[in-house]
Design a protein around this motif. Sequence first.
Motif, short mmCIF file in Angstrom:
data_model
loop_
_atom_site.label_atom_id
_atom_site.label_comp_id
_atom_site.label_asym_id
_atom_site.label_seq_id
_atom_site.Cartn_x
_atom_site.Cartn_y
_atom_site.Cartn_z
N LEU A 197 -3.23 7.68 0.55
CA LEU A 197 -2.86 6.50 -0.23
C LEU A 197 -3.22 6.64 -1.70
O LEU A 197 -2.68 5.92 -2.55
CB LEU A 197 -3.54 5.25 0.35
N LEU A 238 0.81 -1.22 0.00
CA LEU A 238 0.00 0.00 0.00
C LEU A 238 0.84 1.27 0.00
O LEU A 238 0.39 2.31 -0.49
CB LEU A 238 -0.93 0.01 1.22
N VAL A 239 2.04 1.20 0.59
CA VAL A 239 2.90 2.38 0.68
C VAL A 239 4.34 2.00 0.34
O VAL A 239 4.71 0.82 0.42
CB VAL A 239 2.85 3.01 2.09
#
Length: 252
Positions: free
Chosen positions: A167, A146-147
């Motif tokens: 995000l 996600l990151v």
Amino acid sequence: MSVRSEARDDGIHVVTMEHPPVNALPVQGWFDVAAALDEAGADQATKVVILRAEGKGFNAGVDIKEMQNTTGFDALIGANKGCYAAFKAVYECPVPVIAAVNGFCLGGGVGLVGNADIVVASDDAYFGVPEVNQGALGAATHLARLVPQHLMRTLYFTAKTIPAADLVQHGSVYGVVPRADLDDLALSLAAEVASKDGRVIRAAKEALNGIDPIDVNTSYRFEQGFTMELNLMGVSDELRDEFAGTDKAKQK
């Protein structure tokens, strides 16, 4: 009931988690999520799955109070196996899985979402892996989807959360909308996927998993090994007692 499932006529299969008060799933709940995803994917009429939740938030991880109120390690081992099964079922579902995230998405919730194919969220949604606060490790594998790496480490070591809107810039969340519009956004994207030839969509899902740079199942299982070590050391039990506010913590 923690999980319910709806097979629609348009090829969209909706799996909903609902376990008040905060959708912290008990051991059986994780296995129920896995079973619902497996059942949806096995149905050849299914072209896409939406994983969503009812209540205050999407998912608050494992039910720590269940774990602390269970004698021995049965609940701990059950939670480990249940989370592994649920995350695996999302990732290996033969069709794309769209995660529609409302409110908080913590711990095991990140495990589910990180393994999804498409993520949409409400404007009050936020994500985090507070495992270090409870003496556990896990879901870094999925947070890293996600990151970027250094942000993942910062969030992991500090147990900080990150809003869904942040995000979007990383490309891991497709869109953020008011909570009232979240289901509509998820269904709109699902309808686009469902409009394609199901044989091609299933082949595409298998192909994309095949070129993934990491094996998410093995990576997560490696993390779980350290959780077991911390439990054997007694560290995890002490921190979970503090979190759950159990009598054992009060006696220390």
